[in-house]
Scaffold this active site. Structure first.
Site, PDB file in Angstrom:
ATOM      1  N   ALA A 254       0.967  -1.296  -0.003  1.00  0.00           N
ATOM      2  CA  ALA A 254      -0.016  -0.066   0.152  1.00  0.00           C
ATOM      3  C   ALA A 254       0.823   1.301  -0.006  1.00  0.00           C
ATOM      4  O   ALA A 254       2.031   1.149  -0.095  1.00  0.00           O
ATOM      5  CB  ALA A 254      -0.908  -0.033   1.224  1.00  0.00           C
ATOM      6  N   LYS A 255       0.299   2.544  -0.049  1.00  0.00           N
ATOM      7  CA  LYS A 255       0.933   3.690   0.038  1.00  0.00           C
ATOM      8  C   LYS A 255       2.051   3.783   0.982  1.00  0.00           C
ATOM      9  O   LYS A 255       3.012   4.511   0.740  1.00  0.00           O
ATOM     10  CB  LYS A 255      -0.090   4.885   0.193  1.00  0.00           C
ATOM     11  CG  LYS A 255      -0.732   5.265  -0.881  1.00  0.00           C
ATOM     12  CD  LYS A 255      -1.247   6.872  -0.830  1.00  0.00           C
ATOM     13  CE  LYS A 255      -2.311   7.020  -1.874  1.00  0.00           C
ATOM     14  NZ  LYS A 255      -3.507   7.184  -1.704  1.00  0.00           N
TER      15      LYS A 255
END
Ligand code: GLU
Length: 323
Positions: A254-255
């Site tokens: 994810a980010k």
């Protein structure tokens, strides 16, 4: 768009990206493996954009998703079909479920459900929906499409033979209980099917026989089989769930792991062969990554070299994509 016409051996799979604009190397792994399996085994491939997953789709993101798959070297036989463009079948499925007394409207909030749960499960993210919160009468009509609706889930194991993960079985009543199949996520809009319902209705009507995806959706297999059975859909699909690609901290990519968007790598001039080479390495095709065109991946891909443990997207992998 018309689904594929039947043939004597209609094996059909689908690439089902959610058009979030943030396809990452983990998604590339799933799509490349799905594609290579399909091409090696003669399955037909549908590209289906799952735009019902996300509350808001930014303009251009569907095109970007399609474009990134092409950039990787992936092709398909039908589509892109866009899930939200054909709402009729989802609604008809709800009408059928209601007629059979399998669903009911439910406007309880998460907080109300938690408060009512007699034995909250320690450490569990979600509390299974308590059965005693079901309404006393179950309507026989899908009377209010602007409400949320749940499927009645009775206790019992729902098993399936996963082609990669092996025999699996989940008791959906213990994991989530009655789960939401129709939702009014956005108060300004009419209701819509949840992922679980939309995926089953679309897989069935598009003739999908083989589902390949990440193992974050492994227990969804049981939820989806319950829906197949409630809707009287046959045949049930074959599942193949692949180990998820995770960040170095073990959490899903994810980010927080930096900008790992395929689009960002592409914009920085990274050739697709590097992404494919990394995926090939993750699939056990090479000891270290080396650039590889999709055609070579397809020719050398084998299911049995894929490691059975989660795959880690390491800082070295990121660097490999940074050159
Ligand atoms: N659209 C889902 C995703 O991008 C995939 C769902 C599926 O393969 O069933 O995670």
């Amino acid at each position: 768009m018309t689904p594929p016409a039947p043939t004597p051996d209609p094996h059909v799979t689908r690439l089902a990206p959610s058009p979030t604009g943030a396809l990452h190397p983990g998604n590339a792994r799933t799509f490349l493996v799905n594609w290579a399996l399909a091409r090696q085994r003669g399955w037909r491939i549908i590209l289906r954009i799952e735009d019902l997953d996300s509350p808001r789709i930014k303009p251009g993101v569907i095109d970007l998703t399609v474009d990134l798959l092409r950039w990787l070297g992936i092709d398909w036989d039908f589509g892109p079909l866009v899930q939200s463009e054909e709402p009729g079948p989802h609604r008809q499925a709800m009408e059928r479920l209601a007629k059979e007394g399998r669903v009911y409207p439910c406007e309880l909030t998460r907080g109300q459900i938690e408060a009512a749960a007699s034995a909250p499960q320690e450490g569990a993210h979600d509390t299974p929906f308590p059965r005693d919160l079901r309404p006393a009468t179950i309507p026989r009509e899908f009377s209010d499409a602007s409400a949320s609706w749940r499927l009645i889930v009775e206790p019992g194991e729902v098993g399936f033979e996963d082609e990669f993960a092996g025999p699996r079985s989940f008791d959906v009543s213990r994991i989530v209980g009655d789960f939401v199949v129709w939702t009014r996520r956005d108060p300004a809009r009419a209701g819509q099917p949840t992922y679980q319902l939309a995926v089953v209705v679309d897989d069935h009507r598009q003739g999908v026989t083989n589902v390949v995806r990440g193992d974050d959706l492994l227990d969804s297999g049981s939820r989806q089989l319950l829906l197949y059975r409630a809707l009287g859909y046959r045949p049930e699909p074959s599942y193949l769930h692949l180990p998820l690609v995770r960040g170095p901290d073990g959490r899903r990519l994810a980010k927080r792991h930096g900008d790992t968007r395929l689009d960002a790598y592409r914009s920085a001039g990274v050739p697709a062969e590097r992404v494919v080479g990394l995926v090939a390495h993750w699939c056990g095709l090479s000891k270290t990554p080396r650039p590889m065109p999709a055609s070579e991946f397809l020719a050398s891909f084998r299911l049995d070299t894929i490691p059975r443990t989660p795959i880690t997207f390491t800082p070295e992998n990121h660097q490999w994509l940074g050159r």
